[in-house]
Design a protein around this motif. Sequence first.
Motif, PDB file in Angstrom:
ATOM      1  N   THR A   1       0.842  -1.191   0.000  1.00  0.00           N
ATOM      2  CA  THR A   1       0.000   0.000   0.000  1.00  0.00           C
ATOM      3  C   THR A   1       0.877   1.241   0.000  1.00  0.00           C
ATOM      4  OG1 THR A   1      -1.836  -1.080   1.141  1.00  0.00           O
ATOM      5  CG2 THR A   1      -1.742   1.317   1.270  1.00  0.00           C
ATOM      6  N   ALA A   2       0.622   2.128  -0.969  1.00  0.00           N
ATOM      7  CA  ALA A   2       1.301   3.421  -1.050  1.00  0.00           C
ATOM      8  C   ALA A   2       0.402   4.470  -0.407  1.00  0.00           C
ATOM      9  CB  ALA A   2       1.573   3.772  -2.516  1.00  0.00           C
ATOM     10  N   VAL A   3       0.954   5.194   0.561  1.00  0.00           N
ATOM     11  CA  VAL A   3       0.141   6.087   1.401  1.00  0.00           C
ATOM     12  C   VAL A   3       0.518   7.539   1.197  1.00  0.00           C
ATOM     13  CG1 VAL A   3      -0.440   6.709   3.779  1.00  0.00           C
ATOM     14  CG2 VAL A   3      -0.149   4.298   3.158  1.00  0.00           C
ATOM     15  N   HIS A   4      -0.493   8.358   1.010  1.00  0.00           N
ATOM     16  CA  HIS A   4      -0.359   9.802   1.199  1.00  0.00           C
ATOM     17  C   HIS A   4      -1.624  10.266   1.897  1.00  0.00           C
ATOM     18  CE1 HIS A   4       0.462  14.114  -0.470  1.00  0.00           C
ATOM     19  NE2 HIS A   4       0.788  13.967   0.810  1.00  0.00           N
ATOM     20  N   ALA A   5      -1.523  10.455   3.200  1.00  0.00           N
ATOM     21  CA  ALA A   5      -2.670  10.876   3.998  1.00  0.00           C
ATOM     22  C   ALA A   5      -2.858  12.386   3.927  1.00  0.00           C
ATOM     23  CB  ALA A   5      -2.486  10.449   5.455  1.00  0.00           C
ATOM     24  N   TRP A   6      -4.102  12.806   4.041  1.00  0.00           N
ATOM     25  CA  TRP A   6      -4.410  14.231   4.070  1.00  0.00           C
ATOM     26  C   TRP A   6      -3.723  14.877   5.267  1.00  0.00           C
ATOM     27  CZ3 TRP A   6      -7.362  15.801  -0.025  1.00  0.00           C
ATOM     28  CH2 TRP A   6      -7.696  17.166  -0.069  1.00  0.00           C
ATOM     29  N   PRO A   7      -3.174  16.087   5.119  1.00  0.00           N
ATOM     30  CA  PRO A   7      -2.548  16.746   6.268  1.00  0.00           C
ATOM     31  C   PRO A   7      -3.592  17.216   7.278  1.00  0.00           C
ATOM     32  CG  PRO A   7      -2.562  18.211   4.369  1.00  0.00           C
ATOM     33  CD  PRO A   7      -3.065  16.881   3.883  1.00  0.00           C
ATOM     34  N   PRO A   8      -3.227  17.286   8.557  1.00  0.00           N
ATOM     35  CA  PRO A   8      -4.189  17.675   9.595  1.00  0.00           C
ATOM     36  C   PRO A   8      -4.374  19.188   9.681  1.00  0.00           C
ATOM     37  CG  PRO A   8      -2.105  17.143  10.610  1.00  0.00           C
ATOM     38  CD  PRO A   8      -1.939  16.857   9.139  1.00  0.00           C
ATOM     39  N   THR A   9      -4.952  19.766   8.643  1.00  0.00           N
ATOM     40  CA  THR A   9      -5.241  21.195   8.655  1.00  0.00           C
ATOM     41  C   THR A   9      -6.581  21.433   9.346  1.00  0.00           C
ATOM     42  OG1 THR A   9      -6.208  20.970   6.449  1.00  0.00           O
ATOM     43  CG2 THR A   9      -3.906  21.660   6.567  1.00  0.00           C
ATOM     44  N   ALA A  10      -6.857  22.696   9.656  1.00  0.00           N
ATOM     45  CA  ALA A  10      -8.037  23.034  10.454  1.00  0.00           C
ATOM     46  C   ALA A  10      -9.325  22.524   9.838  1.00  0.00           C
ATOM     47  CB  ALA A  10      -8.099  24.551  10.650  1.00  0.00           C
ATOM     48  N   ASP A  11      -9.417  22.548   8.504  1.00  0.00           N
ATOM     49  CA  ASP A  11     -10.656  22.164   7.832  1.00  0.00           C
ATOM     50  C   ASP A  11     -10.650  20.719   7.350  1.00  0.00           C
ATOM     51  OD1 ASP A  11      -8.706  22.570   5.953  1.00  0.00           O
ATOM     52  OD2 ASP A  11      -9.998  23.578   4.502  1.00  0.00           O
ATOM     53  N   ALA A  12      -9.629  19.949   7.719  1.00  0.00           N
ATOM     54  CA  ALA A  12      -9.515  18.595   7.173  1.00  0.00           C
ATOM     55  C   ALA A  12      -9.151  17.551   8.225  1.00  0.00           C
ATOM     56  CB  ALA A  12      -8.477  18.577   6.053  1.00  0.00           C
ATOM     57  N   MET A  13      -9.441  17.812   9.485  1.00  0.00           N
ATOM     58  CA  MET A  13      -9.066  16.867  10.525  1.00  0.00           C
ATOM     59  C   MET A  13      -9.770  15.518  10.339  1.00  0.00           C
ATOM     60  SD  MET A  13      -6.755  18.348  12.251  1.00  0.00           S
ATOM     61  CE  MET A  13      -6.583  17.231  13.638  1.00  0.00           C
ATOM     62  N   ALA A  14     -11.046  15.544   9.958  1.00  0.00           N
ATOM     63  CA  ALA A  14     -11.771  14.286   9.774  1.00  0.00           C
ATOM     64  C   ALA A  14     -11.173  13.481   8.618  1.00  0.00           C
ATOM     65  CB  ALA A  14     -13.250  14.559   9.527  1.00  0.00           C
ATOM     66  N   ARG A  15     -10.806  14.158   7.533  1.00  0.00           N
ATOM     67  CA  ARG A  15     -10.203  13.461   6.394  1.00  0.00           C
ATOM     68  C   ARG A  15      -8.858  12.864   6.787  1.00  0.00           C
ATOM     69  NH1 ARG A  15     -11.123  16.457   0.684  1.00  0.00           N
ATOM     70  NH2 ARG A  15     -10.580  14.340   0.059  1.00  0.00           N
ATOM     71  N   TRP A  16      -8.086  13.614   7.553  1.00  0.00           N
ATOM     72  CA  TRP A  16      -6.790  13.121   8.027  1.00  0.00           C
ATOM     73  C   TRP A  16      -6.978  11.869   8.878  1.00  0.00           C
ATOM     74  CZ3 TRP A  16      -5.294  13.854  13.404  1.00  0.00           C
ATOM     75  CH2 TRP A  16      -4.004  13.394  13.693  1.00  0.00           C
ATOM     76  N   ARG A  17      -7.922  11.919   9.811  1.00  0.00           N
ATOM     77  CA  ARG A  17      -8.158  10.750  10.660  1.00  0.00           C
ATOM     78  C   ARG A  17      -8.599   9.555   9.819  1.00  0.00           C
ATOM     79  NH1 ARG A  17     -10.128  14.899  14.247  1.00  0.00           N
ATOM     80  NH2 ARG A  17     -12.223  14.696  13.354  1.00  0.00           N
ATOM     81  N   ASP A  18      -9.490   9.778   8.862  1.00  0.00           N
ATOM     82  CA  ASP A  18      -9.960   8.668   8.013  1.00  0.00           C
ATOM     83  C   ASP A  18      -8.824   8.081   7.176  1.00  0.00           C
ATOM     84  OD1 ASP A  18     -12.511   9.022   8.979  1.00  0.00           O
ATOM     85  OD2 ASP A  18     -13.250  10.119   7.234  1.00  0.00           O
ATOM     86  N   ASP A  19      -7.997   8.949   6.595  1.00  0.00           N
ATOM     87  CA  ASP A  19      -6.891   8.468   5.754  1.00  0.00           C
ATOM     88  C   ASP A  19      -5.909   7.614   6.547  1.00  0.00           C
ATOM     89  OD1 ASP A  19      -7.954   9.750   3.585  1.00  0.00           O
ATOM     90  OD2 ASP A  19      -6.299  11.151   3.301  1.00  0.00           O
ATOM     91  N   THR A  20      -5.544   8.078   7.742  1.00  0.00           N
ATOM     92  CA  THR A  20      -4.560   7.335   8.531  1.00  0.00           C
ATOM     93  C   THR A  20      -5.141   6.032   9.062  1.00  0.00           C
ATOM     94  OG1 THR A  20      -5.132   8.731  10.450  1.00  0.00           O
ATOM     95  CG2 THR A  20      -3.181   9.345   9.178  1.00  0.00           C
ATOM     96  N   VAL A  21      -6.414   6.037   9.431  1.00  0.00           N
ATOM     97  CA  VAL A  21      -7.062   4.791   9.873  1.00  0.00           C
ATOM     98  C   VAL A  21      -7.093   3.790   8.722  1.00  0.00           C
ATOM     99  CG1 VAL A  21      -9.276   3.774  10.544  1.00  0.00           C
ATOM    100  CG2 VAL A  21      -8.402   5.787  11.753  1.00  0.00           C
TER     101      VAL A  21
END
Length: 330
Positions: free
Chosen positions: A213-233
């Motif tokens: 699996t090649a990973v690039h998770a969304w960065p934990p910016t103010a408007d993207a915390m949920a996306r960051w958590r989902d990507d890393t999970v």
Amino acid sequence: MSPRRWAWLAASAVLAALLAVVVVWPQALGLAGSYGPAQVVALRGLTVAGGAVAPVLIVALALAIRPARWPLVAVAGVTAAATVFSGVVLLSRGLSSDSVPVADAPGEVRVLAFNTLFDGAGPAVVADLVTATGADVVVLPETSAATTQQAAALTGGDFQVFHHQAGTGITSATGLLVASSLGTYGDPQPDPSGGLGSFTVRPAPGSDGPPITAVHAWPPTADAMARWRDDTVWAVRRCRGTEGAIVAGDFNATLDHPALRSLTPCADAAASRDAAGAGTWPAGWPTWAGAPIDHVLADARAWDVVAFSVLDAAGGSDHRPVLAVLRPAG
């Protein structure tokens, strides 16, 4: 000291202690995945450096403002204790990494992960890294299809080339090279909810290479915390739920963040080699000060981690490349 001053002293100590926990161990309050604490705890080395200086400055201020000196002294004491705690965590994870092993062992797989920063490192830089490290698997977040293809060609072309772009910008593009010695792989299977090009490839029938699996998770910016958590999970689940899996790339997360707190039966390669405190971003900072957000995870039932290296900055990227050397377990 009057009861009022005792109360003020106690309140100051309690508030300082709560703030210290938020900074150095936010997971105790369930805040490690929240905006603010997530960013601060990622830079643990930097906070340790700041915390080492802060008590001296606070005590100096206390001596200058005598009526409020005891609450300030209490704050200084709490700050010092928190700094020691965070420093112990950092040292226990390890700040030095292995040198790149020269010789391959039978069955060994070398995994290189390198965010090239908007395709900026270029194919020659990538190819030189692949050649110098002997990498068999190369994960390239923020890298165009053209650069991925050209890098493979410059190394001699003995790689199967994969690429996935989830959006229009280069940040959503991820490349992957897999050595032909690992067998033939099928088409990329993208993260269904990810926006930055994460994907998985699996060996084709008749091939016995590991799922990658090649990973690039969304960065934990103010408007993207949920996306960051989902990507890393999602990334961690690809490792935990797949026998023999190798998962690598830019997670934009450290071992303090929720998704990486529990990896069993997988292992973080840096943690396995006492290098999980060595920062990979930003590349221009000393490794003790940076955030260790680039990872290689591997199913510990199938793989032993025999080396992990945080390499020198390359090609102007803001990430340092990382290399993990894996051998079949047993």
